[in-house]
Write a protein that holds these residues in place. Structure first.
Motif, mmCIF file in Angstrom:
data_model
loop_
_atom_site.group_PDB
_atom_site.id
_atom_site.type_symbol
_atom_site.label_atom_id
_atom_site.label_comp_id
_atom_site.label_asym_id
_atom_site.label_seq_id
_atom_site.Cartn_x
_atom_site.Cartn_y
_atom_site.Cartn_z
ATOM 1 N N SER A 265 0.843 -1.198 0.000
ATOM 2 C CA SER A 265 0.000 0.000 0.000
ATOM 3 C C SER A 265 0.871 1.238 0.000
ATOM 4 N N ALA A 266 0.517 2.194 -0.874
ATOM 5 C CA ALA A 266 1.277 3.441 -0.948
ATOM 6 C C ALA A 266 1.132 4.268 0.317
ATOM 7 N N GLU A 267 0.159 3.917 1.158
ATOM 8 C CA GLU A 267 -0.019 4.642 2.413
ATOM 9 C C GLU A 267 1.054 4.271 3.442
ATOM 10 N N PHE A 268 1.818 3.217 3.141
ATOM 11 C CA PHE A 268 2.910 2.793 4.018
ATOM 12 C C PHE A 268 4.186 2.750 3.179
ATOM 13 N N PRO A 269 4.945 3.843 3.132
ATOM 14 C CA PRO A 269 6.143 3.898 2.289
ATOM 15 C C PRO A 269 7.224 2.932 2.765
ATOM 16 N N GLN A 270 8.229 2.781 1.941
ATOM 17 C CA GLN A 270 9.360 1.928 2.280
ATOM 18 C C GLN A 270 10.014 2.417 3.566
ATOM 19 N N PRO A 271 10.455 1.514 4.431
ATOM 20 C CA PRO A 271 11.098 1.938 5.689
ATOM 21 C C PRO A 271 12.525 2.395 5.445
ATOM 22 N N SER A 272 13.083 3.018 6.439
ATOM 23 C CA SER A 272 14.504 3.364 6.422
ATOM 24 C C SER A 272 15.200 2.557 7.506
#
Length: 494
Positions: free
Chosen positions: A272-279
């Motif tokens: 979901s685009a509402e949860f971006p990739q983590p860092s």
């Protein structure tokens, strides 16, 4: 699916397995510590959560006995019944470091207590359970000791009314042995240990990846096998409630290697685009045994309501599924008013207004000759985020007997300075958006408003959201006025 019931009697763990059912139950287990002396300090009872919290485990091999009393005809043969029950335990022993030790038959009933204490015998036997309930596991654990949270008694009751085939027994025994060795329900669907409150029951009989990891996080790897894996992921990350379109606060997750071999992080994928990739925990990182790194995650709700997703963490141990949740909050849209266009054929002039007094006067014929054109667009009646006040000037007859509007504070000030003969009627007759002065683009939720000038001595301007109409007016000699390539003068709410 399995229907379960979650209860918390003092100091016990009750685990139930049920037939597929549409009934919504709260769970099938409750954790209770071993009764402590009255003088002991009271402490909160932690709920054992699969892979999380304070895991309750057995310190050595799990001894168990079988009570054949009341067995239904398909399991009247003791050897066959023991083999069917033991097959479920064997599945767990094959994938993690837990061991089971069959002690023979007994006449002690499962879930027997003596003066409020467990009998410290692990018994599998038969009994009548609630409708649709296939099996119930009752366990005691000790919250004290070194290490704490050791299981000391686990009994399994199998439904004499519902379990009538090896297929059903396979499902019940595998699931119930998972509870008996210390696992609660998985938060993921399609696992043997799936179940309320975080996942859906099913009829699987073969252990799935999350089942295997859960057992390994309690007991380690079997024998001399080597594998890196993590036990540190939470059941779910709840980002709480955020304003729609606004990023949440960062949430951190410890990703540790709890196995006995290196664990490599391959990549991450969010559905979901509402949860971006983590860092953090950069793909390609290899964690040695006992080492860890930290992931940072955020969420952004695109609309109001609850939004779920999954962060899939690909590792050398396969893919880990981390469920995510965020709740979006949106203020109700600000009120709008209709900006109504009028035309006077005798003057060949156009006029717009959103003011009730103007509209009433024109519609009532107080100013003869003015008629609605049928064209309107929206405006905000008061100050609104993303909108600016629209100034209005009246141009007396020597200058055109018409009105001029602008949402640009700079243009309003320039007209006031350059044309002292104009009547400055209002600094905020309505509120509209200001387009980007370079591109002419309007903000989110706004549409372009165009302005054309008749280039006559009796100056008159027309305002419209219809680009085709604007171009038709230009073809008749009117001059386009505005910003950007499309010459947008203001922006109206949709």
């Amino acid at each position: 699916m399995l229907a379960h019931r979650l209860i918390y009697p003092l100091l016990a763990l009750l685990v139930l397995v049920a037939l597929p059912s549409s009934a919504a139950d709260s769970g099938d287990f409750a954790l209770r510590p071993l009764p402590a002396p009255a003088s002991a300090n009271a402490r909160a009872t932690p709920k054992f959560l699969f892979l999380f919290g304070n895991p309750a485990r057995w310190p050595g091999a799990i001894p168990w006995s079988y009570n054949p009393a009341g067995a239904p005809p398909p399991f009247s043969n003791v050897s066959n019944a023991v083999a069917a029950i033991g097959a479920g335990a064997d599945k767990w022993a094959a994938v993690c470091g837990v061991q089971f030790s069959y002690q023979g038959t007994t006449n002690v009933a499962p879930d027997t207590e003596v003066n409020g204490m467990p009998d410290f015998l692990n018994v599998v036997g038969w009994g009548s359970l609630d409708v649709n309930v296939l099996g119930a596991t009752s366990s005691f654990y000790s919250p004290t000791g070194n290490p704490p949270y050791l299981l000391v008694d686990s009994d399994i009751t199998i439904s004499v009314d519902q379990v009538s085939s090896n297929t059903v027994m396979d499902r019940v025994a595998t699931h119930e042995w998972g509870h008996a060795l210390g696992l609660a329900h998985s938060n993921l669907n399609d696992q043997v240990m799936s179940g309320t409150p975080d996942s859906q029951y099913n009829s699987l009989t073969e252990l799935q990846v999350d089942d295997v990891r859960g057992c390994r996080c309690l007991y380690g790897m079997p024998g001399e096998q080597k594998q890196g894996y993590t036990c540190s992921l939470p059941r779910r990350i709840d980002f709480g409630t955020v304003d729609v379109g606004t990023p949440s606060e960062l949430q951190t997750v410890l990703l540790s290697n709890d196995g006995n071999a290196p664990l490599t992080i391959v990549n991450y994928s969010s559905n979901s685009a509402e949860f971006p990739q983590p860092s953090g925990c950069t793909p390609g990182t290899t964690l040695g045994q006992g080492s860890s790194c930290t992931l940072s995650l955020e969420a952004r709700a695109f609309s109001a309501g609850s939004h779920t997703g999954d962060l899939l963490i690909s590792t050398s141990d396969g893919i880990y599924d981390l469920p995510l949740l965020v709740r979006g909050f949106a203020l109700p849209p600000p009120p709008t008013v209709d900006v109504i266009e009028y035309y006077d054929a005798a003057l060949d002039h156009y006029f717009i207004s959103a003011l009730p007094a103007d509209i009433q006067a024109l519609d009532s014929g107080q100013f003869p000759g003015w008629q609605r054109t049928g064209r309107t667009f929206k405006a905000f009646p008061g100050a609104t985020a993303g909108a600016s006040p629209v100034c209005r000037f009246y141009l007396p007859p020597p200058f055109g007997d018409s009105h001029f509007y602008s949402v640009s504070a700079t243009e309003c000030a320039l007209v006031l300075q350059k044309y002292p003969g104009f009547v400055y009627e209002s600094a905020n007759v309505m509120y509209l958006g200001m387009p980007d002065t370079a591109s002419g683009a309007c903000g989110s939720g706004m549409i372009p408003v165009y302005r054309v000038w008749d280039k006559r001595i009796d100056t008159n301007h027309r305002y419209t959201t219809d680009r085709t109409l604007r171009d038709q007016m230009a073809a008749q000699g009117w001059v386009k006025e505005g910003y950007g390539d499309d010459l947008v003068i203001m922006c109206a709410p949709q």
